[in-house]
Write a protein that holds these residues in place. Structure first.
Motif, PDB file in Angstrom:
ATOM      1  N   SER A 177       0.829  -1.214   0.000  1.00 55.76           N
ATOM      2  CA  SER A 177       0.000   0.000   0.000  1.00 55.76           C
ATOM      3  C   SER A 177       0.862   1.263   0.000  1.00 55.76           C
ATOM      4  O   SER A 177       0.545   2.242  -0.692  1.00 55.76           O
ATOM      5  CB  SER A 177      -0.937   0.003   1.209  1.00 55.76           C
ATOM      6  N   SER A 178       1.970   1.244   0.758  1.00 57.55           N
ATOM      7  CA  SER A 178       2.862   2.412   0.781  1.00 57.55           C
ATOM      8  C   SER A 178       3.573   2.586  -0.559  1.00 57.55           C
ATOM      9  O   SER A 178       3.781   3.712  -1.013  1.00 57.55           O
ATOM     10  CB  SER A 178       3.895   2.268   1.898  1.00 57.55           C
ATOM     11  N   THR A 179       3.944   1.474  -1.176  1.00 55.84           N
ATOM     12  CA  THR A 179       4.569   1.550  -2.505  1.00 55.84           C
ATOM     13  C   THR A 179       3.601   2.138  -3.520  1.00 55.84           C
ATOM     14  O   THR A 179       3.972   3.005  -4.324  1.00 55.84           O
ATOM     15  CB  THR A 179       5.024   0.149  -2.965  1.00 55.84           C
ATOM     16  N   ILE A 180       2.346   1.696  -3.478  1.00 52.57           N
ATOM     17  CA  ILE A 180       1.326   2.237  -4.392  1.00 52.57           C
ATOM     18  C   ILE A 180       1.141   3.733  -4.154  1.00 52.57           C
ATOM     19  O   ILE A 180       1.083   4.528  -5.098  1.00 52.57           O
ATOM     20  CB  ILE A 180      -0.010   1.488  -4.200  1.00 52.57           C
ATOM     21  N   GLY A 181       1.051   4.113  -2.877  1.00 48.89           N
ATOM     22  CA  GLY A 181       0.887   5.535  -2.566  1.00 48.89           C
ATOM     23  C   GLY A 181       2.060   6.365  -3.040  1.00 48.89           C
ATOM     24  O   GLY A 181       1.878   7.462  -3.585  1.00 48.89           O
ATOM     25  N   SER A 182       3.263   5.853  -2.863  1.00 42.16           N
ATOM     26  CA  SER A 182       4.458   6.574  -3.309  1.00 42.16           C
ATOM     27  C   SER A 182       4.503   6.698  -4.824  1.00 42.16           C
ATOM     28  O   SER A 182       4.864   7.740  -5.368  1.00 42.16           O
ATOM     29  CB  SER A 182       5.710   5.863  -2.789  1.00 42.16           C
ATOM     30  N   LEU A 183       4.104   5.627  -5.524  1.00 44.66           N
ATOM     31  CA  LEU A 183       4.048   5.687  -6.994  1.00 44.66           C
ATOM     32  C   LEU A 183       3.010   6.708  -7.452  1.00 44.66           C
ATOM     33  O   LEU A 183       3.257   7.477  -8.393  1.00 44.66           O
ATOM     34  CB  LEU A 183       3.713   4.304  -7.566  1.00 44.66           C
ATOM     35  N   LEU A 184       1.853   6.720  -6.793  1.00 42.75           N
ATOM     36  CA  LEU A 184       0.808   7.685  -7.160  1.00 42.75           C
ATOM     37  C   LEU A 184       1.266   9.121  -6.933  1.00 42.75           C
ATOM     38  O   LEU A 184       0.833  10.037  -7.635  1.00 42.75           O
ATOM     39  CB  LEU A 184      -0.463   7.418  -6.344  1.00 42.75           C
ATOM     40  N   SER A 185       2.142   9.313  -5.949  1.00 42.06           N
ATOM     41  CA  SER A 185       2.628  10.670  -5.657  1.00 42.06           C
ATOM     42  C   SER A 185       3.685  11.127  -6.654  1.00 42.06           C
ATOM     43  O   SER A 185       4.111  12.283  -6.608  1.00 42.06           O
ATOM     44  CB  SER A 185       3.202  10.730  -4.239  1.00 42.06           C
ATOM     45  N   GLY A 186       4.127  10.218  -7.538  1.00 41.20           N
ATOM     46  CA  GLY A 186       5.086  10.604  -8.571  1.00 41.20           C
ATOM     47  C   GLY A 186       6.514  10.199  -8.292  1.00 41.20           C
ATOM     48  O   GLY A 186       7.437  10.662  -8.960  1.00 41.20           O
ATOM     49  N   GLN A 187       6.736   9.323  -7.301  1.00 36.59           N
ATOM     50  CA  GLN A 187       8.091   8.868  -7.006  1.00 36.59           C
ATOM     51  C   GLN A 187       8.499   7.739  -7.952  1.00 36.59           C
ATOM     52  O   GLN A 187       7.660   6.947  -8.376  1.00 36.59           O
ATOM     53  CB  GLN A 187       8.172   8.374  -5.560  1.00 36.59           C
ATOM     54  N   PRO A 188       9.783   7.646  -8.291  1.00 35.28           N
ATOM     55  CA  PRO A 188      10.254   6.548  -9.146  1.00 35.28           C
ATOM     56  C   PRO A 188      10.046   5.196  -8.469  1.00 35.28           C
ATOM     57  O   PRO A 188       9.832   5.126  -7.247  1.00 35.28           O
ATOM     58  CB  PRO A 188      11.750   6.855  -9.318  1.00 35.28           C
ATOM     59  N   LEU A 189      10.140   4.129  -9.250  1.00 35.55           N
ATOM     60  CA  LEU A 189       9.888   2.788  -8.741  1.00 35.55           C
ATOM     61  C   LEU A 189      10.831   2.429  -7.597  1.00 35.55           C
ATOM     62  O   LEU A 189      10.411   1.886  -6.571  1.00 35.55           O
ATOM     63  CB  LEU A 189      10.033   1.762  -9.874  1.00 35.55           C
ATOM     64  N   LYS A 190      12.116   2.743  -7.747  1.00 33.10           N
ATOM     65  CA  LYS A 190      13.087   2.366  -6.729  1.00 33.10           C
ATOM     66  C   LYS A 190      12.761   3.014  -5.389  1.00 33.10           C
ATOM     67  O   LYS A 190      12.684   2.331  -4.355  1.00 33.10           O
ATOM     68  CB  LYS A 190      14.493   2.771  -7.173  1.00 33.10           C
ATOM     69  N   GLN A 191      12.561   4.344  -5.374  1.00 27.40           N
ATOM     70  CA  GLN A 191      12.264   5.030  -4.127  1.00 27.40           C
ATOM     71  C   GLN A 191      10.924   4.581  -3.542  1.00 27.40           C
ATOM     72  O   GLN A 191      10.763   4.501  -2.324  1.00 27.40           O
ATOM     73  CB  GLN A 191      12.246   6.539  -4.327  1.00 27.40           C
ATOM     74  N   SER A 192       9.958   4.270  -4.402  1.00 31.93           N
ATOM     75  CA  SER A 192       8.642   3.838  -3.928  1.00 31.93           C
ATOM     76  C   SER A 192       8.733   2.504  -3.206  1.00 31.93           C
ATOM     77  O   SER A 192       8.141   2.320  -2.130  1.00 31.93           O
ATOM     78  CB  SER A 192       7.671   3.734  -5.115  1.00 31.93           C
ATOM     79  N   VAL A 193       9.466   1.559  -3.797  1.00 30.33           N
ATOM     80  CA  VAL A 193       9.620   0.249  -3.160  1.00 30.33           C
ATOM     81  C   VAL A 193      10.390   0.382  -1.847  1.00 30.33           C
ATOM     82  O   VAL A 193      10.034  -0.231  -0.832  1.00 30.33           O
ATOM     83  CB  VAL A 193      10.328  -0.732  -4.116  1.00 30.33           C
ATOM     84  N   GLN A 194      11.454   1.199  -1.843  1.00 28.01           N
ATOM     85  CA  GLN A 194      12.215   1.403  -0.608  1.00 28.01           C
ATOM     86  C   GLN A 194      11.340   2.022   0.479  1.00 28.01           C
ATOM     87  O   GLN A 194      11.414   1.638   1.649  1.00 28.01           O
ATOM     88  CB  GLN A 194      13.417   2.310  -0.882  1.00 28.01           C
ATOM     89  N   THR A 195      10.493   2.973   0.098  1.00 30.61           N
ATOM     90  CA  THR A 195       9.578   3.600   1.052  1.00 30.61           C
ATOM     91  C   THR A 195       8.600   2.577   1.606  1.00 30.61           C
ATOM     92  O   THR A 195       8.388   2.493   2.826  1.00 30.61           O
ATOM     93  CB  THR A 195       8.805   4.748   0.373  1.00 30.61           C
ATOM     94  N   GLY A 196       7.994   1.789   0.716  1.00 30.57           N
ATOM     95  CA  GLY A 196       7.019   0.799   1.147  1.00 30.57           C
ATOM     96  C   GLY A 196       7.607  -0.242   2.080  1.00 30.57           C
ATOM     97  O   GLY A 196       7.019  -0.578   3.115  1.00 30.57           O
ATOM     98  N   MET A 197       8.794  -0.738   1.749  1.00 24.22           N
ATOM     99  CA  MET A 197       9.428  -1.771   2.579  1.00 24.22           C
ATOM    100  C   MET A 197       9.797  -1.229   3.961  1.00 24.22           C
ATOM    101  O   MET A 197       9.824  -1.971   4.944  1.00 24.22           O
ATOM    102  CB  MET A 197      10.682  -2.305   1.879  1.00 24.22           C
ATOM    103  N   SER A 198      10.091   0.069   4.054  1.00 22.56           N
ATOM    104  CA  SER A 198      10.484   0.664   5.336  1.00 22.56           C
ATOM    105  C   SER A 198       9.301   0.834   6.284  1.00 22.56           C
ATOM    106  O   SER A 198       9.476   0.861   7.505  1.00 22.56           O
ATOM    107  CB  SER A 198      11.143   2.030   5.101  1.00 22.56           C
ATOM    108  N   LEU A 199       8.097   0.958   5.744  1.00 21.24           N
ATOM    109  CA  LEU A 199       6.912   1.246   6.562  1.00 21.24           C
ATOM    110  C   LEU A 199       6.152  -0.016   6.965  1.00 21.24           C
ATOM    111  O   LEU A 199       4.973   0.060   7.326  1.00 21.24           O
ATOM    112  CB  LEU A 199       5.973   2.191   5.792  1.00 21.24           C
ATOM    113  N   SER A 200       6.810  -1.162   6.925  1.00 22.21           N
ATOM    114  CA  SER A 200       6.118  -2.450   7.096  1.00 22.21           C
ATOM    115  C   SER A 200       6.104  -2.924   8.547  1.00 22.21           C
ATOM    116  O   SER A 200       6.555  -4.023   8.859  1.00 22.21           O
ATOM    117  CB  SER A 200       6.793  -3.505   6.221  1.00 22.21           C
ATOM    118  N   GLN A 201       5.602  -2.092   9.463  1.00 18.15           N
ATOM    119  CA  GLN A 201       5.494  -2.484  10.870  1.00 18.15           C
ATOM    120  C   GLN A 201       4.473  -1.600  11.567  1.00 18.15           C
ATOM    121  O   GLN A 201       3.980  -0.631  10.997  1.00 18.15           O
ATOM    122  CB  GLN A 201       6.840  -2.381  11.587  1.00 18.15           C
TER     123      GLN A 201
END
Length: 746
Positions: free
Chosen positions: A323-347
């Motif tokens: 869900s965080s990766t999807i949100g980051s992608l929707l906000s206009g972030q590149p794939l790499k930063q979006s995945v890194q953001t999503g994986m960091s928020l997994s708790q």
């Protein structure tokens, strides 16, 4: 015969309380020490300490007076939220921008929905499902910051997106706590009840924030020379508790009041000092709160609900990441930063405990929910560092495995999202009018409510009491009535629209609507203090005075507004969470480093250091005390205490940090506001076409440096100064904000 009555000794009354507190702190201290040694989140240490000291573990001394511990835990929540408010600052929320907001909102909406569905599938009650959805939607700031520190990734681009998302999450968590309280009390999902609660929240937040910013910084400013550290600590806690009482009296959570007071004090010049003073108090009661959470862990309950724990752990880890990766992608972030953001928020973490505690205190959630959530939090806290590490490999794997069209579409969307968004004139006008109407209406209604409640009872029964009360209310509210009705706003945009005959009608309607609303409030005030007939006569008199003295009203409002803005801007945010990293769709971003006194590079010129040639980074500016050297030349030397702001990719920044660490240099957590920005310019000016970068004199015109060129889909970082510019080139320039804006217009 003498009758001797022996009162129970003070020692016997205090003995359980003191022994319980001693047991809690001793156990917590040992657990924290051990978890510090094994480099695990301290929150987990507190939870285990609570489990050991609780009634569910028989091989360890047990807390006797659990009721007192619950009271301490509630105080702990208050101080935790107060400290969170001190770190928050409303300016910080404004500066996190759309990227963090879209990421956090998307993630929370998806996770609340997913949690509710998961609870339903497991056969839970609706209220349990609702609380579950909210609980698993909030990530843990404490655990993430700790993981970033240990892994050394705070300087990377995605870390800024994560911090921004956490800020928005905290605000939304406060809002959801208020809405959950409303639902819990009414025991039904009423849209009208929720809407009323939302309006009530907005009203009181506005009143508290405006009043707080107007008075509290002034109080702290004028008493600064009188306040010792001890007095400042006592005053801060007193202000916090006053707001807690106010929030409780109007039906909100006490934690909300603590958070609001913290966010108000965060705008003052003494915020950092108060935060430092309050930290030991927060740590003490916060430890008691987390230990009390651990005391609720029942191994039998957890074992009975092992399947829900396992299911929810997977839901949190994968649901939060996706869900965080999807949100980051929707906000206009590149794939790499979006995945890194999503994986960091997994708790999930501390806020989840607070919300679970709210459900228990309101007696609307089942007994098994609390220990289940604690177990899920403990597991996801352990997995967080590994998820952060897996962010980059996962992103690279997805880039290889996803269809090429998808990856290209994501890149194009990311690049287009960074383009300058045009806002229509009508949007600016409507936004200004709505803000003016809503903001001043809330203030006026608040003043009328206070006057009706406190001034009117004082004059009830006296001959001219109502007239005096009405006059006092009108005098207090008059500047805001003038601002609501007659103050000119968005002057240039309104004038531009008024030139078009077709647009004049709607503009006139908006102006008259503001005036009518002002008349309504005047009539409402007078009707509260007089009979309708007398109120009408008084209304005419008030309007006469209202239109005879517009300059005086303007002057009064200007003084009030100036005082408010002065207090609001007294403390400029000293440390930012690198929110400037989202200025480019490339991997390049800004990061800052401080030159240590004993650094080996002190005294050398930038030409001698050859950072650009060796590592690939560019230096945007050097801050030396009060002096800022924008885009320094190669002959500029570095001195002890200098702060350098560099531009580079994650790999380059990491490489630079490693290089500088070897030369005794330390990196700060944030970057201060500067006039230097990183901006892209599409090459349309014919005078640049066919010239080299050096011949174009872009450096001289912008006090800047060309750090990248995008040409026909190809990207060149740090281009050679002899490169010839072509039609359609997109230049990425770091330079003076105003000069870049004028160059873009030209």
């Amino acid at each position: 015969m003498l009758l001797t009555i022996t009162a129970p000794s003070v020692t016997s009354q205090l003995q359980p309380l003191i022994s319980d507190l001693g047991l809690i702190l001793l156990t917590a201290g040992i657990a924290v020490f051990l978890f510090k040694k094994i480099k695990q989140p301290l929150v987990l240490g507190y939870l285990i300490a609570g489990f050991l000291a609780g009634n569910n573990f028989d091989f360890f001394p047990t807390v006797k007076d659990t009721h007192s511990v619950e009271i301490w835990a509630q105080i702990g929540v208050i101080f935790l939220l107060f400290s969170l408010g001190l770190e928050f600052s409303f300016k910080k929320l404004v500066k996190v921008g759309g990227t963090a907001s879209i990421t956090a909102i998307t993630q929370i909406v998806l996770m609340v929905t997913l949690g509710f569905i998961a609870g339903q599938l497991m056969g839970w009650e609706k209220m349990d499902c609702l609380f579950l959805g909210v609980i698993i939607s909030i990530s843990s700031t404490t655990i993430i910051i700790r993981a970033f520190d240990e892994l050394g990734v705070k300087a990377q681009k995605f870390a800024g997106n994560v911090i921004g998302a956490l800020i928005v999450q905290d605000i939304l968590a406060i809002l959801m706590m208020v809405l959950l309280s409303t639902v819990a009390v009414s025991q039904q999902f009423s849209g009208s009840e929720l809407f009323y609660s939302l309006l009530k929240l907005i009203f009181f937040l506005t009143i508290w924030f405006v009043g707080g910013i107007f008075f509290i910084p002034t109080l702290l400013k004028y008493t600064k020379h009188l306040l010792t550290d001890e007095m400042l600590l006592i005053l801060s806690i007193a202000l916090c508790l006053v707001m807690v009482i106010l929030a409780d009296n109007v039906g909100f959570s006490p934690a909300l009041g603590a958070f609001i007071m913290g966010s108000i004090i965060a705008e003052t010049t003494q915020a950092e000092h108060i935060e430092h003073l309050i930290k030991p108090v927060k740590d003490l009661f916060g430890a008691v709160f987390f230990v009390s959470v651990g005391m609720m862990i029942n191994p039998g309950t957890v074992a009975d609900h092992a399947i829900p724990v396992a299911v929810l752990t997977l839901v949190v880890i994968f649901g939060q990441s996706i869900s965080s990766t999807i949100g980051s992608l929707l906000s206009g972030q590149p794939l790499k930063q979006s995945v890194q953001t999503g994986m960091s928020l997994s708790q999930i973490g501390e806020f989840s405990f607070i919300i679970a505690t709210l459900g228990m205190s309101l007696k609307v959630t089942s007994d098994f929910l609390y220990p289940t959530i604690v177990a899920v939090s403990a597991i996801t806290a352990f997995t967080t560092p590994y998820m952060v590490k897996l962010g980059t490999p996962t992103a690279l794997f997805l880039e290889k495995k996803l269809p090429r069209k998808w990856v290209k579409a994501i890149d194009n969307y990311s690049a287009n999202a960074e383009a300058i968004k045009t806002v229509s004139t009508w949007q600016i006008v409507m936004r200004s009018f709505l803000f003016q109407i809503i903001f001043h209406s809330i203030i006026i209604i608040g003043i009328i409510a206070l006057s009706t409640r406190y001034i009117l009872p004082l004059v009830e029964g006296s001959k001219f009491g109502h007239a005096v009360a009405a006059l006092i209310t009108l005098i207090i509210v008059s500047p805001f009535l003038w601002a609501l009705s007659l103050r000119k706003i968005a002057i240039n945009e309104v004038s531009k629209l008024f030139e078009n005959r077709k647009q004049r009608g709607p503009i006139v309607v908006l102006i008259f609507f503001r005036m009518i609303l002002g008349l309504f409030f005047i009539g409402f005030i007078l009707n509260n203090f007089f009979s309708p007939g007398i109120a009408f006569i008084a209304l005419l008199a008030a309007l006469t005075m209202y239109f005879l003295f517009p300059k005086q009203l303007h002057a009064r409002y200007y003084r009030i507004e100036s005082h408010f803005l002065s207090n609001l801007n007294d403390r400029e945010i000293a440390k930012e969470k690198k929110n400037r990293r989202d200025l480019t769709p490339w991997d390049g971003h800004m990061a800052t480093f401080d030159i240590a006194d004993a650094s080996n590079i002190v005294g050398k010129t930038l030409e001698e250091l050859q950072m650009r040639e060796k590592i690939g980074i560019n230096i945007a500016f050097i801050r030396r005390g009060e002096i800022t050297i924008n885009v320094p030349s190669r002959n500029e030397r570095l001195f002890p205490g200098d702060e350098i702001c560099v531009i580079g990719t994650d790999f380059q920044v990491k490489k630079l940090k490693k290089y500088l660490d070897q030369n005794e240099i330390e990196a700060p957590e944030s970057v201060e506001e500067s006039d230097i920005v990183l901006q892209h310019l599409e090459l349309k000016n014919e005078s640049f076409i066919g010239k080299s970068i050096r011949e174009s004199q872009i450096r001289e015109k912008t006090s800047g440096l060309v750090v990248g060129i995008e040409r026909e889909g190809r990207r060149m970082l740090n281009p050679d100064s002899h490169l010839i510019l072509e039609q359609g080139d997109i230049l990425w320039v770091v330079g003076d904000k105003k000069l870049l804006a004028s160059l873009a217009k030209g």
